[in-house]
Design a protein around this motif. Structure first.
Motif, PDB file in Angstrom:
ATOM      1  N   ASN A  45       0.810  -1.217   0.000  1.00 22.87           N
ATOM      2  CA  ASN A  45       0.000   0.000   0.000  1.00 22.87           C
ATOM      3  C   ASN A  45       0.844   1.268   0.000  1.00 22.87           C
ATOM      4  OD1 ASN A  45       1.060  -0.174   2.531  1.00 22.87           O
ATOM      5  ND2 ASN A  45      -0.909  -0.336   3.605  1.00 22.87           N
ATOM      6  N   ASP A  46       2.191   1.145  -0.049  1.00 27.41           N
ATOM      7  CA  ASP A  46       3.104   2.293  -0.080  1.00 27.41           C
ATOM      8  C   ASP A  46       2.983   3.175   1.158  1.00 27.41           C
ATOM      9  OD1 ASP A  46       4.107   1.454  -2.478  1.00 27.41           O
ATOM     10  OD2 ASP A  46       2.940   2.851  -3.704  1.00 27.41           O
ATOM     11  N   PHE A  47       2.470   2.623   2.249  1.00 31.88           N
ATOM     12  CA  PHE A  47       2.403   3.384   3.490  1.00 31.88           C
ATOM     13  C   PHE A  47       3.286   2.793   4.585  1.00 31.88           C
ATOM     14  CE2 PHE A  47      -1.567   5.000   1.651  1.00 31.88           C
ATOM     15  CZ  PHE A  47      -1.465   6.341   1.958  1.00 31.88           C
ATOM     16  N   VAL A  48       3.653   1.558   4.442  1.00 30.60           N
ATOM     17  CA  VAL A  48       4.463   0.917   5.459  1.00 30.60           C
ATOM     18  C   VAL A  48       5.751   0.411   4.825  1.00 30.60           C
ATOM     19  CG1 VAL A  48       2.501   0.236   6.871  1.00 30.60           C
ATOM     20  CG2 VAL A  48       3.355  -1.310   5.099  1.00 30.60           C
ATOM     21  N   ILE A  49       6.751   0.199   5.684  1.00 30.11           N
ATOM     22  CA  ILE A  49       8.062  -0.280   5.249  1.00 30.11           C
ATOM     23  C   ILE A  49       8.443  -1.443   6.145  1.00 30.11           C
ATOM     24  CG2 ILE A  49      10.488   0.298   4.898  1.00 30.11           C
ATOM     25  CD1 ILE A  49       9.643   3.231   4.695  1.00 30.11           C
ATOM     26  N   ASP A  50       8.702  -2.580   5.526  1.00 31.70           N
ATOM     27  CA  ASP A  50       9.252  -3.722   6.248  1.00 31.70           C
ATOM     28  C   ASP A  50      10.762  -3.534   6.315  1.00 31.70           C
ATOM     29  OD1 ASP A  50       6.737  -4.910   6.474  1.00 31.70           O
ATOM     30  OD2 ASP A  50       6.942  -5.886   4.528  1.00 31.70           O
ATOM     31  N   LEU A  51      11.259  -3.386   7.511  1.00 35.24           N
ATOM     32  CA  LEU A  51      12.662  -3.005   7.693  1.00 35.24           C
ATOM     33  C   LEU A  51      13.378  -4.070   8.512  1.00 35.24           C
ATOM     34  CD1 LEU A  51      14.744  -0.724   7.207  1.00 35.24           C
ATOM     35  CD2 LEU A  51      14.088   0.209   9.419  1.00 35.24           C
ATOM     36  N   ARG A  52      14.468  -4.548   7.965  1.00 39.36           N
ATOM     37  CA  ARG A  52      15.377  -5.434   8.699  1.00 39.36           C
ATOM     38  C   ARG A  52      16.699  -4.707   8.849  1.00 39.36           C
ATOM     39  NH1 ARG A  52      19.467  -9.158   8.519  1.00 39.36           N
ATOM     40  NH2 ARG A  52      20.002  -8.524   6.393  1.00 39.36           N
ATOM     41  N   PHE A  53      17.153  -4.551  10.068  1.00 42.17           N
ATOM     42  CA  PHE A  53      18.421  -3.858  10.263  1.00 42.17           C
ATOM     43  C   PHE A  53      19.225  -4.551  11.351  1.00 42.17           C
ATOM     44  CE2 PHE A  53      17.616  -1.382  14.143  1.00 42.17           C
ATOM     45  CZ  PHE A  53      16.245  -1.490  14.232  1.00 42.17           C
ATOM     46  N   VAL A  54      20.537  -4.474  11.181  1.00 44.35           N
ATOM     47  CA  VAL A  54      21.479  -5.182  12.041  1.00 44.35           C
ATOM     48  C   VAL A  54      22.543  -4.190  12.505  1.00 44.35           C
ATOM     49  CG1 VAL A  54      23.041  -7.147  12.278  1.00 44.35           C
ATOM     50  CG2 VAL A  54      21.093  -7.277  10.700  1.00 44.35           C
ATOM     51  N   SER A 107      -8.053  15.623   2.586  1.00 42.05           N
ATOM     52  CA  SER A 107      -7.224  16.455   3.442  1.00 42.05           C
ATOM     53  C   SER A 107      -6.087  17.039   2.634  1.00 42.05           C
ATOM     54  CB  SER A 107      -6.675  15.636   4.610  1.00 42.05           C
ATOM     55  OG  SER A 107      -5.771  16.410   5.363  1.00 42.05           O
ATOM     56  N   SER A 108      -5.788  18.316   2.869  1.00 45.13           N
ATOM     57  CA  SER A 108      -4.683  18.975   2.161  1.00 45.13           C
ATOM     58  C   SER A 108      -3.346  18.716   2.815  1.00 45.13           C
ATOM     59  CB  SER A 108      -4.934  20.491   2.102  1.00 45.13           C
ATOM     60  OG  SER A 108      -5.041  21.027   3.421  1.00 45.13           O
ATOM     61  N   ASP A 109      -3.332  18.212   4.024  1.00 44.18           N
ATOM     62  CA  ASP A 109      -2.086  17.926   4.722  1.00 44.18           C
ATOM     63  C   ASP A 109      -1.715  16.467   4.482  1.00 44.18           C
ATOM     64  OD1 ASP A 109      -0.950  18.064   8.208  1.00 44.18           O
ATOM     65  OD2 ASP A 109       0.104  17.732   6.309  1.00 44.18           O
ATOM     66  N   PRO A 110      -0.579  16.202   3.809  1.00 43.66           N
ATOM     67  CA  PRO A 110      -0.226  14.805   3.535  1.00 43.66           C
ATOM     68  C   PRO A 110      -0.056  13.973   4.785  1.00 43.66           C
ATOM     69  CG  PRO A 110       1.131  16.319   2.231  1.00 43.66           C
ATOM     70  CD  PRO A 110       0.377  17.140   3.218  1.00 43.66           C
ATOM     71  N   GLY A 111       0.236  14.587   5.918  1.00 41.57           N
ATOM     72  CA  GLY A 111       0.464  13.817   7.136  1.00 41.57           C
ATOM     73  C   GLY A 111      -0.737  13.777   8.054  1.00 41.57           C
ATOM     74  N   ALA A 112      -1.872  14.337   7.639  1.00 42.58           N
ATOM     75  CA  ALA A 112      -3.034  14.414   8.525  1.00 42.58           C
ATOM     76  C   ALA A 112      -3.856  13.141   8.442  1.00 42.58           C
ATOM     77  CB  ALA A 112      -3.892  15.633   8.160  1.00 42.58           C
ATOM     78  N   GLY A 113      -4.730  12.958   9.442  1.00 39.25           N
ATOM     79  CA  GLY A 113      -5.651  11.855   9.429  1.00 39.25           C
ATOM     80  C   GLY A 113      -5.088  10.607  10.055  1.00 39.25           C
ATOM     81  N   VAL A 114      -5.841   9.544   9.945  1.00 37.45           N
ATOM     82  CA  VAL A 114      -5.481   8.254  10.528  1.00 37.45           C
ATOM     83  C   VAL A 114      -4.777   7.422   9.482  1.00 37.45           C
ATOM     84  CG1 VAL A 114      -6.351   6.182  11.660  1.00 37.45           C
ATOM     85  CG2 VAL A 114      -7.434   8.409  12.095  1.00 37.45           C
ATOM     86  N   LEU A 115      -3.690   6.802   9.857  1.00 44.90           N
ATOM     87  CA  LEU A 115      -2.948   5.968   8.924  1.00 44.90           C
ATOM     88  C   LEU A 115      -3.695   4.676   8.677  1.00 44.90           C
ATOM     89  CD1 LEU A 115       0.631   6.508  10.330  1.00 44.90           C
ATOM     90  CD2 LEU A 115      -0.212   7.330   8.154  1.00 44.90           C
ATOM     91  N   PRO A 116      -3.510   4.071   7.513  1.00 39.22           N
ATOM     92  CA  PRO A 116      -4.180   2.805   7.223  1.00 39.22           C
ATOM     93  C   PRO A 116      -3.629   1.690   8.070  1.00 39.22           C
ATOM     94  CG  PRO A 116      -2.606   3.321   5.506  1.00 39.22           C
ATOM     95  CD  PRO A 116      -2.671   4.523   6.398  1.00 39.22           C
ATOM     96  N   PRO A 117      -4.376   0.600   8.221  1.00 36.42           N
ATOM     97  CA  PRO A 117      -3.864  -0.503   9.035  1.00 36.42           C
ATOM     98  C   PRO A 117      -2.675  -1.177   8.353  1.00 36.42           C
ATOM     99  CG  PRO A 117      -5.885  -1.134   7.922  1.00 36.42           C
ATOM    100  CD  PRO A 117      -5.705   0.336   7.681  1.00 36.42           C
ATOM    101  N   LEU A 118      -1.839  -1.809   9.176  1.00 34.63           N
ATOM    102  CA  LEU A 118      -0.694  -2.538   8.648  1.00 34.63           C
ATOM    103  C   LEU A 118      -1.151  -3.837   8.022  1.00 34.63           C
ATOM    104  CD1 LEU A 118       1.823  -2.108  11.601  1.00 34.63           C
ATOM    105  CD2 LEU A 118       1.790  -0.840   9.453  1.00 34.63           C
ATOM    106  N   ASP A 119      -0.578  -4.155   6.856  1.00 32.28           N
ATOM    107  CA  ASP A 119      -0.865  -5.427   6.199  1.00 32.28           C
ATOM    108  C   ASP A 119       0.146  -6.460   6.696  1.00 32.28           C
ATOM    109  OD1 ASP A 119      -2.904  -4.276   4.773  1.00 32.28           O
ATOM    110  OD2 ASP A 119      -1.637  -3.732   3.070  1.00 32.28           O
ATOM    111  N   LEU A 120      -0.114  -6.977   7.881  1.00 38.49           N
ATOM    112  CA  LEU A 120       0.790  -7.935   8.485  1.00 38.49           C
ATOM    113  C   LEU A 120       0.371  -9.361   8.144  1.00 38.49           C
ATOM    114  CD1 LEU A 120       1.236  -6.349  12.035  1.00 38.49           C
ATOM    115  CD2 LEU A 120       2.714  -6.128  10.041  1.00 38.49           C
TER     116      LEU A 120
END
Length: 248
Positions: free
Chosen positions: A90-99, A232-245
């Protein structure tokens, strides 16, 4: 405190290194000791090498070559951070693996033993002389490392901590001459112990960048980029979508 940054494609690894290369020997040649000489030799060499040579006690000097390093390795000391981001569907979340990994040099341990020769003095008493220290030193490293994977929203920050370490420093202070007197010298001595605790905390901020180099969301994002909540005109406003886990 440091704030390095790196850009990586989705599904590919990227590495940040703030290191110092440490080169140390891993293999040694045995010491070279002449077979014919006029004095006796006693000794052993650690690290898998042992032996002794005995001879007459007439005295005399001869060359002795100590153990010589023949192979070396390189160890990176410092901070290394390896990351592998994968953008969600959905281009809203990032699966991140870091060491994150921290390697520190602690010092050397000597695995060798001195090579000695035995002779007699003018009165016939045995005398032991050290021909060479024959030091075989190997380094000691301490490592703090975390290997984890998580999912975060675009532009958000995650913190990983708990890499704690405690160092103990013993300090001995004494007054010259007076501090060396038996029993009474304790009045002129001071012993203290300092404990230094350190905790490593890693903050990672993941952000999706478009092909033009601008953030997909945020103050510098293009106005045509869709926002989480329509209207909404603010890209960061509102509730984020749920995570697709994935299911557990």
């Amino acid at each position: 405190m440091t704030a390095p940054s790196v850009l990586a494609k989705s599904g590919q690894k990227a590495t940040i290194e703030i290191i110092r290369e440490f080169i140390y020997p891993t293999e040694y040649e045995p010491p070279q000791i002449p077979q014919q000489f006029g004095g006796g030799i006693q000794g052993g060499i650690g690290g898998g090498i042992g032996g002794g040579i005995a001879g007459g006690n007439q005295g005399g000097g001869f060359p002795v070559t100590p153990s010589t390093p023949t192979a070396f390795e390189t160890r990176n000391t410092g901070v290394t951070l390896e990351i592998e981001p994968t953008i969600g569907v959905n281009d809203f979340v990032i699966d991140l693996r870091f060491v994150p990994e921290i390697v520190e040099f602690e010092g050397f341990i000597n695995y060798g033993s001195p090579i000695q020769s035995t002779s007699t003095d003018a009165l016939g008493n045995p005398v032991t002389n050290v021909l060479t220290e024959n030091r075989i030193e190997m380094p000691v490293f301490s490592t703090r490392r975390v290997n984890t994977a998580l999912t975060i929203y675009d532009g958000y920050t995650v913190a990983v901590g708990g890499l704690m370490r405690e160092d103990v420093q013993k300090v001995e202070d004494r007054v010259p001459i007076l501090g060396d007197i038996p029993i009474i010298g304790r009045l002129f001595q001071t012993n203290s112990e300092n404990r230094i605790k350190s905790n490593l905390i890693v903050f990672v901020t993941a952000q999706i960048i478009d092909a033009t180099g601008r953030p997909l969301r945020g103050a510098d994002a293009e106005s045509s980029v869709p926002v989480p909540t329509g209207g909404s005109s603010d890209p960061g406003a509102g509730v984020l979508p749920p995570l697709d886990l994935p299911p557990p």
